[in-house]
Write a protein that holds these residues in place. Structure first.
Motif, PDB file in Angstrom:
ATOM      1  N   ALA A 276      25.935  11.077  36.066  1.00 55.44           N
ATOM      2  CA  ALA A 276      24.645  10.379  35.961  1.00 55.44           C
ATOM      3  C   ALA A 276      24.305   9.562  37.191  1.00 55.44           C
ATOM      4  O   ALA A 276      23.392   8.734  37.153  1.00 55.44           O
ATOM      5  CB  ALA A 276      24.656   9.483  34.731  1.00 55.44           C
ATOM      6  N   LYS A 279      21.541  10.991  40.096  1.00 55.45           N
ATOM      7  CA  LYS A 279      20.662  11.656  39.139  1.00 55.45           C
ATOM      8  C   LYS A 279      21.521  12.409  38.130  1.00 55.45           C
ATOM      9  O   LYS A 279      22.648  12.799  38.426  1.00 55.45           O
ATOM     10  CB  LYS A 279      19.716  12.619  39.859  1.00 55.45           C
ATOM     11  N   THR A 280      20.962  12.601  36.946  1.00 53.84           N
ATOM     12  CA  THR A 280      21.717  13.325  35.912  1.00 53.84           C
ATOM     13  C   THR A 280      21.891  14.775  36.354  1.00 53.84           C
ATOM     14  O   THR A 280      20.915  15.512  36.538  1.00 53.84           O
ATOM     15  CB  THR A 280      20.991  13.259  34.567  1.00 53.84           C
ATOM     16  N   VAL A 333      16.427  13.452  31.570  1.00 56.41           N
ATOM     17  CA  VAL A 333      17.058  12.856  30.395  1.00 56.41           C
ATOM     18  C   VAL A 333      16.026  12.811  29.277  1.00 56.41           C
ATOM     19  O   VAL A 333      14.878  12.391  29.489  1.00 56.41           O
ATOM     20  CB  VAL A 333      17.568  11.434  30.718  1.00 56.41           C
ATOM     21  N   THR A 336      13.892   8.379  24.767  1.00 55.16           N
ATOM     22  CA  THR A 336      14.563   7.651  23.693  1.00 55.16           C
ATOM     23  C   THR A 336      14.024   8.112  22.339  1.00 55.16           C
ATOM     24  O   THR A 336      12.811   8.223  22.138  1.00 55.16           O
ATOM     25  CB  THR A 336      14.335   6.141  23.846  1.00 55.16           C
ATOM     26  N   PRO A 340      18.906  15.563  21.510  1.00 53.68           N
ATOM     27  CA  PRO A 340      19.593  15.867  22.764  1.00 53.68           C
ATOM     28  C   PRO A 340      19.217  17.259  23.277  1.00 53.68           C
ATOM     29  O   PRO A 340      18.865  18.150  22.507  1.00 53.68           O
ATOM     30  CB  PRO A 340      21.078  15.795  22.384  1.00 53.68           C
ATOM     31  N   VAL A 362      23.028  16.679  26.639  1.00 51.96           N
ATOM     32  CA  VAL A 362      22.526  15.540  27.396  1.00 51.96           C
ATOM     33  C   VAL A 362      21.734  14.658  26.427  1.00 51.96           C
ATOM     34  O   VAL A 362      20.696  15.066  25.894  1.00 51.96           O
ATOM     35  CB  VAL A 362      21.640  16.002  28.569  1.00 51.96           C
ATOM     36  N   PRO A 364      19.760  11.021  25.090  1.00 50.98           N
ATOM     37  CA  PRO A 364      18.866  10.003  25.659  1.00 50.98           C
ATOM     38  C   PRO A 364      19.613   8.778  26.164  1.00 50.98           C
ATOM     39  O   PRO A 364      19.227   8.166  27.152  1.00 50.98           O
ATOM     40  CB  PRO A 364      17.944   9.650  24.485  1.00 50.98           C
ATOM     41  N   ARG A 366      22.286   8.724  27.624  1.00 50.53           N
ATOM     42  CA  ARG A 366      23.141   9.111  28.752  1.00 50.53           C
ATOM     43  C   ARG A 366      24.624   9.064  28.407  1.00 50.53           C
ATOM     44  O   ARG A 366      25.448   8.641  29.174  1.00 50.53           O
ATOM     45  CB  ARG A 366      22.872   8.234  29.986  1.00 50.53           C
ATOM     46  N   TYR A 368      27.568  11.722  26.955  1.00 49.59           N
ATOM     47  CA  TYR A 368      27.662  13.179  27.006  1.00 49.59           C
ATOM     48  C   TYR A 368      28.984  13.620  26.384  1.00 49.59           C
ATOM     49  O   TYR A 368      29.980  12.926  26.431  1.00 49.59           O
ATOM     50  CB  TYR A 368      27.619  13.658  28.476  1.00 49.59           C
TER      51      TYR A 368
END
Length: 372
Positions: A276, A279-280, A333, A336, A340, A362, A364, A366, A368
């Protein structure tokens, strides 16, 4: 490949009196005449010696000894016609019982294809090669009548009587194995005279005689009456063991070879991870596969991924000769409260029947986890 069509693969049975009682069903030792539709192959001088002309002929392996169950119907011996429709090579085989003879007899019954090719060597000497998917046979035969024009034999529509000097078989002629597996390559020789057997490995345009000082390689050779059974066993296979193995059989001044292919097929190990920062990014690692070609594709929630282009590293060659690569996706991402997103890395390789599928979710938040 030449199919069992108009000629049909035939056989003639002549029973001997020998009966083997070691099995529940008594086994007989009997003689067969095996008829094979064949190509008579000659080098084509008009193509600079690089091509062949082919004409249809018949090859008869006569008086081949078989050990097996008594056949239901015994047919008379094969007698060539006075005016054959095509040239017949009538090769008498005074050899020990051939382990593969029954296999040839049942080819037509199974509706299989067989490839047969016969070619002149020099003077009255000829070679014939017979191939099935799991069986390869090479025959050295000598014509018992003078041959003035070998290049005209197929047009003469005549019967050419021959005797088989020796015969070599391998089963199977091609094998695929994974790393650390064990493989055995077989080369059986039937001959009425003394023969010698040597093994060579050809790879990347060069060849060499095998080094039996390598503790992984064992050669076993058993000599019986009119037969030599040679088997080469390689343990703990490496990538560099892949190649063309040549069983070279020599009898007097004559030599014939059997070609056996060994291919290494090592499936990849696939892992997926998520990072993450900054960037994810979803990463799919594909490790320790062989040969080189591998394909990596992505699914998002079970459907082909669109709108995101993965970044793929170059192939990395490992010390053991296998390869690895990584595939990266920069992904958004989920908002909220949303479900997923499930990313699936699908890896296809020649060693696999179906792709390897590895998923990662993935979330919300973050957070995993990976599922296999």
């Amino acid at each position: 490949m030449k199919t069992m069509g108009l000629l049909h693969l035939g056989f003639i049975l002549t029973l001997h009196s020998a009966v083997l009682w070691g099995a529940a069903v008594p086994l007989l030792q009997y003689a067969v005449d095996i008829l094979l539709p064949c190509d008579y192959a000659l080098l084509d001088s008009s193509m600079g010696g690089m091509g062949f002309t082919r004409q249809s002929v018949t090859l008869v392996l006569q008086n081949v000894t078989v050990i097996g169950e008594e056949p239901a119907d015994a047919l008379p011996n094969y007698h060539p016609p006075e005016n054959p429709e095509m040239t017949v090579f009538l090769a008498t085989a005074d050899l020990a019982p051939l382990s593969f003879a029954e296999r040839l007899l049942h080819v037509e019954c199974e509706g299989e294809e067989v490839e047969c090719e016969i070619s002149p060597i020099y003077s009255q000497l000829f070679t014939a090669h017979i191939r099935l998917p799991e069986l390869s046979i090479a025959v050295m035969a000598r014509a018992t009548v003078p041959i003035d024009r070998p290049d005209e034999l197929a047009n003469d529509k005549t019967v050419v009587p021959m005797t088989v000097d020796f015969l070599v078989s391998s089963s199977p002629p091609s094998q695929k194995r994974s790393l650390t597996d064990e493989v055995t390559l077989n080369c059986d020789v039937w001959s009425g005279t003394e023969v010698s057997v040597d093994w060579h490995l050809q790879k990347d345009g060069t060849g060499h005689r095998l080094n039996f000082e390598d503790s992984r390689i064992t050669l076993q050779q058993e000599t019986q009456e009119k037969k030599v059974a040679s088997s080469l066993t390689i343990r703990q296979l490496h990538v560099h063991d892949e190649g063309t193995y040549i069983c070279a059989v020599t009898s007097g001044q004559h030599k014939i070879q059997q070609i056996l292919q060994l291919q290494i097929r090592e499936p990849p190990h696939v892992t997926v991870s998520v990072s993450a920062d900054p960037k994810t990014t979803v990463t799919c690692r594909t490790d320790r596969y062989y040969p080189l070609d591998v394909e990596v594709t992505w699914l998002l929630n079970g459907s082909p991924l669109t709108g995101i282009s993965p970044i793929t590293s170059s192939h990395r060659k490992n010390n053991d000769g296998t390869y690895s690569l990584s595939n990266f996706l920069q992904v958004p991402v989920p908002q909220t409260g949303a479900s997923p997103d499930t990313y699936t890395c699908a890896v296809s390789h020649v060693s696999l029947t179906d792709p390897i599928m590895v998923e990662v979710n993935v979330l919300p938040e973050r957070k995993y986890w990976v599922q296999w």
